[in-house]
Write a protein that holds these residues in place. Structure first.
Motif, PDB file in Angstrom:
ATOM      1  N   TRP A 242       1.478   7.259 -20.759  1.00 43.96           N
ATOM      2  CA  TRP A 242       1.415   7.484 -19.325  1.00 43.96           C
ATOM      3  C   TRP A 242       0.977   6.235 -18.568  1.00 43.96           C
ATOM      4  CZ3 TRP A 242      -1.657  12.749 -19.516  1.00 43.96           C
ATOM      5  CH2 TRP A 242      -0.786  13.759 -19.963  1.00 43.96           C
ATOM      6  N   LEU A 243       0.195   5.378 -19.201  1.00 45.62           N
ATOM      7  CA  LEU A 243      -0.396   4.235 -18.523  1.00 45.62           C
ATOM      8  C   LEU A 243       0.084   2.928 -19.141  1.00 45.62           C
ATOM      9  CD1 LEU A 243      -4.080   5.549 -18.214  1.00 45.62           C
ATOM     10  CD2 LEU A 243      -2.262   5.665 -16.499  1.00 45.62           C
ATOM     11  N   ASP A 244       0.214   1.917 -18.292  1.00 47.46           N
ATOM     12  CA  ASP A 244       0.659   0.586 -18.723  1.00 47.46           C
ATOM     13  C   ASP A 244      -0.340   0.011 -19.723  1.00 47.46           C
ATOM     14  OD1 ASP A 244       0.643  -2.412 -18.611  1.00 47.46           O
ATOM     15  OD2 ASP A 244       2.375  -2.054 -17.324  1.00 47.46           O
ATOM     16  N   PRO A 245       0.087  -0.316 -20.952  1.00 47.10           N
ATOM     17  CA  PRO A 245      -0.862  -0.778 -21.976  1.00 47.10           C
ATOM     18  C   PRO A 245      -1.558  -2.080 -21.623  1.00 47.10           C
ATOM     19  CG  PRO A 245       1.416  -0.999 -22.734  1.00 47.10           C
ATOM     20  CD  PRO A 245       1.461  -0.193 -21.470  1.00 47.10           C
ATOM     21  N   ALA A 246      -0.857  -2.991 -20.960  1.00 37.68           N
ATOM     22  CA  ALA A 246      -1.495  -4.254 -20.582  1.00 37.68           C
ATOM     23  C   ALA A 246      -2.607  -4.008 -19.564  1.00 37.68           C
ATOM     24  CB  ALA A 246      -0.448  -5.216 -20.025  1.00 37.68           C
TER      25      ALA A 246
ATOM     26  N   ALA B 126       0.834  -1.205   0.000  1.00 36.00           N
ATOM     27  CA  ALA B 126       0.000   0.000   0.000  1.00 36.00           C
ATOM     28  C   ALA B 126       0.867   1.253   0.000  1.00 36.00           C
ATOM     29  CB  ALA B 126      -0.931   0.000   1.212  1.00 36.00           C
ATOM     30  N   ALA B 127       1.984   1.220   0.730  1.00 34.09           N
ATOM     31  CA  ALA B 127       2.885   2.378   0.770  1.00 34.09           C
ATOM     32  C   ALA B 127       3.511   2.623  -0.596  1.00 34.09           C
ATOM     33  CB  ALA B 127       3.966   2.163   1.827  1.00 34.09           C
ATOM     34  N   VAL B 128       3.925   1.558  -1.270  1.00 30.71           N
ATOM     35  CA  VAL B 128       4.524   1.700  -2.602  1.00 30.71           C
ATOM     36  C   VAL B 128       3.511   2.298  -3.571  1.00 30.71           C
ATOM     37  CG1 VAL B 128       5.369   0.398  -4.596  1.00 30.71           C
ATOM     38  CG2 VAL B 128       6.244  -0.120  -2.312  1.00 30.71           C
ATOM     39  N   VAL B 129       2.280   1.802  -3.538  1.00 26.77           N
ATOM     40  CA  VAL B 129       1.239   2.319  -4.433  1.00 26.77           C
ATOM     41  C   VAL B 129       0.944   3.788  -4.130  1.00 26.77           C
ATOM     42  CG1 VAL B 129      -1.205   2.135  -5.056  1.00 26.77           C
ATOM     43  CG2 VAL B 129       0.206   0.070  -4.894  1.00 26.77           C
TER      44      VAL B 129
ATOM     45  N   TYR C 166      16.505   7.821  -9.633  1.00 27.95           N
ATOM     46  CA  TYR C 166      16.969   6.825 -10.601  1.00 27.95           C
ATOM     47  C   TYR C 166      15.741   6.274 -11.325  1.00 27.95           C
ATOM     48  CZ  TYR C 166      21.123   7.068  -7.680  1.00 27.95           C
ATOM     49  OH  TYR C 166      22.203   7.511  -6.962  1.00 27.95           O
ATOM     50  N   GLN C 167      15.708   6.398 -12.624  1.00 28.49           N
ATOM     51  CA  GLN C 167      14.566   5.934 -13.396  1.00 28.49           C
ATOM     52  C   GLN C 167      14.414   4.420 -13.271  1.00 28.49           C
ATOM     53  OE1 GLN C 167      12.215   7.782 -15.021  1.00 28.49           O
ATOM     54  NE2 GLN C 167      13.248   9.475 -13.955  1.00 28.49           N
ATOM     55  N   ARG C 168      13.218   3.990 -13.066  1.00 23.51           N
ATOM     56  CA  ARG C 168      12.917   2.560 -12.915  1.00 23.51           C
ATOM     57  C   ARG C 168      11.437   2.364 -13.227  1.00 23.51           C
ATOM     58  NH1 ARG C 168       9.887   2.484  -8.431  1.00 23.51           N
ATOM     59  NH2 ARG C 168      10.285   4.026  -6.773  1.00 23.51           N
ATOM     60  N   ASP C 169      11.065   1.117 -13.428  1.00 27.94           N
ATOM     61  CA  ASP C 169       9.656   0.797 -13.622  1.00 27.94           C
ATOM     62  C   ASP C 169       8.938   0.814 -12.279  1.00 27.94           C
ATOM     63  OD1 ASP C 169      10.005   0.469 -16.338  1.00 27.94           O
ATOM     64  OD2 ASP C 169      10.362  -1.708 -16.176  1.00 27.94           O
ATOM     65  N   CYS C 170       7.723   1.319 -12.288  1.00 26.78           N
ATOM     66  CA  CYS C 170       6.923   1.285 -11.068  1.00 26.78           C
ATOM     67  C   CYS C 170       6.417  -0.129 -10.825  1.00 26.78           C
ATOM     68  CB  CYS C 170       5.749   2.255 -11.178  1.00 26.78           C
ATOM     69  SG  CYS C 170       6.233   3.989 -11.162  1.00 26.78           S
ATOM     70  N   HIS C 171       6.020  -0.399  -9.591  1.00 24.56           N
ATOM     71  CA  HIS C 171       5.487  -1.706  -9.218  1.00 24.56           C
ATOM     72  C   HIS C 171       4.227  -2.005 -10.038  1.00 24.56           C
ATOM     73  CE1 HIS C 171       3.809  -4.925  -6.724  1.00 24.56           C
ATOM     74  NE2 HIS C 171       4.967  -4.984  -6.091  1.00 24.56           N
ATOM     75  N   LEU C 172       4.012  -3.268 -10.341  1.00 25.37           N
ATOM     76  CA  LEU C 172       2.828  -3.686 -11.090  1.00 25.37           C
ATOM     77  C   LEU C 172       1.548  -3.195 -10.416  1.00 25.37           C
ATOM     78  CD1 LEU C 172       1.891  -5.443 -13.525  1.00 25.37           C
ATOM     79  CD2 LEU C 172       1.645  -7.325 -11.898  1.00 25.37           C
TER      80      LEU C 172
END
Length: 397
Positions: A358-362, A291-294, A312-318
């Motif tokens: 901006w948004l994850d396509p999947a 919940a904190a990550v989101v 540092y650029q990275r992918d956000c959590h699923l």
């Protein structure tokens, strides 16, 4: 809210009497009768009463009854799969007596007697498991009991408002109450033997934070179920959806309802709410990292823009990418001080246009399919619920 302590106490005494005296003993009937009379008193002022038994906790509506912490019957109910009970007036004496005897028979392990008694239980008494991946209230004898009584999310909305007030006042997040609200929302989604997404329509701008939190939690759980997540993961995502904007308790009300453009100072305050939300959640709850990550990541876009800025650029959590899609959609559907609400159709088109940028396509593809197939019930926070058929769900007003 009605005081239900005398009823629960008398119910425990009636069940204990069944264990101490032979069937048909006058003490047993007197005990069950006393419990029934206490229930009737409660139903006079609260015609629909809901209890949840979360292991050692007893919850009335969305309120944890602290005086029943460790109540022995709560643990027994939970063990046999009776995680929730609902009483809807009127409840007849014969029906209530049959239900109490059935519950005791199941606690004792006499499932044959329980199955025989189940046929006598009407729709005024509903009970069974709280589940996030199927029917919500299966009777202890596998008989599904349904009701056509209209529902609202009034208690859940009150619970969310109280949650925000408590965090604002104490800087502490009540985790048990948070879980209770999510369980209650999940149960409402499944109360008719199929998935229904209950979404609240905003009437006043100052209600946005609470109604939006409820909607994001419901839509997040709906999407998680559509994607095939396990029940525990669905519930964790529901909590993350409920708390994604909790940091807004640190934003002034004037900014939250401001109709015009933000000043740079106001924008900076608003943009701090993801960091504040993560801090609030993690301050005392190390078991709520998801919940904190989101809360921290839900405004970071797929291309790295948004806020807060990542060193540092990275992918956000699923999970963050899932909640981000839901958050954008519900925000577009709500009327805000600076614009009118988009129709659900228009909001979905905008979400689809942001796919891949901006948004994850999947996530967008899955969400778009789910929304078009879902049965959605849209309701005002103070008006009776209105069913929206699946084929026109995305065109609801």
């Amino acid at each position: 809210m009605t005081s239900v302590a005398p009823f629960l106490t008398s119910l425990g005494q009636a069940l204990s009497a069944l264990g101490l005296y032979a069937e048909g003993h006058p003490v047993v009937e007197r005990s069950i009768r006393a419990s029934y009379e206490q229930l009737l008193r409660c139903l006079e002022t609260e015609p629909e009463i809901r209890f949840s038994f979360l292991d050692g906790d007893v919850v009335h509506g969305s309120l944890v009854l602290r005086e029943f912490k460790g109540w022995e019957w709560a643990a027994r109910f939970f063990t046999i799969g009776m995680e929730r009970v609902e009483f809807v007036a009127p409840v007849a004496w014969d029906d209530y007596q049959a239900w109490v005897e059935q519950v005791y028979a199941t606690v004792r392990g006499d499932h044959g007697q329980g199955a025989q008694m189940a046929r006598l239980v009407p729709s005024g008494i509903r009970y069974g498991r709280i589940t996030l991946a199927g029917e919500s209230l299966d009777s202890l004898a596998t008989q599904v009991v349904t009701t056509s009584v209209p529902f609202t999310l009034d208690e859940e909305l009150e619970g969310i408002a109280w949650l925000h007030e408590e965090v604002s006042r104490t800087d502490a997040l009540p985790s048990a109450e948070t879980e209770t609200i999510v369980r209650s929302l999940a149960l409402t989604m499944h109360q008719e033997g199929q998935v229904v997404l209950p979404l609240l329509e905003l009437k006043q701008f100052d209600q946005y934070t609470t109604t939006h939190s409820s909607n994001v939690s419901v839509l997040t759980m709906g999407l998680a179920e559509y994607l095939g997540y396990a029940p525990r993961e669905v519930r964790l995502l529901g909590v993350a959806g409920l708390l994604h904007d909790i940091g807004k308790v640190r934003v002034s009300q004037e900014i939250l309802v401001k109709p015009g453009k933000y000043t740079p100072e106001e924008r900076a305050e608003m943009n701090r709410h993801p960091v504040e939300g993560a801090r609030i959640i993690l301050q005392r709850h190390r078991n709520m990292e998801l919940a904190a990550v989101v809360a921290y990541e839900h405004h970071i876009n797929l291309d790295g823009t948004g806020y807060p800025s990542l060193v540092y650029q990275r992918d956000c959590h699923l999970a963050s990418r899932l909640v981000h899609v839901v958050d954008v959609y519900d925000a577009l559907c709500a009327r805000r001080p600076y614009r009118d609400a988009f129709s659900p159709d228009a909001a979905l088109r905008i979400v689809e246009e942001q796919s891949g940028r901006w948004l994850d396509p999947a996530m967008v593809q899955a969400f778009s399919t789910m929304i078009r197939q879902a049965r959605i019930r849209r309701m005002s926070v103070d008006r009776a619920a209105v069913d929206v058929p699946a084929e026109v769900a995305t065109r609801a007003p």
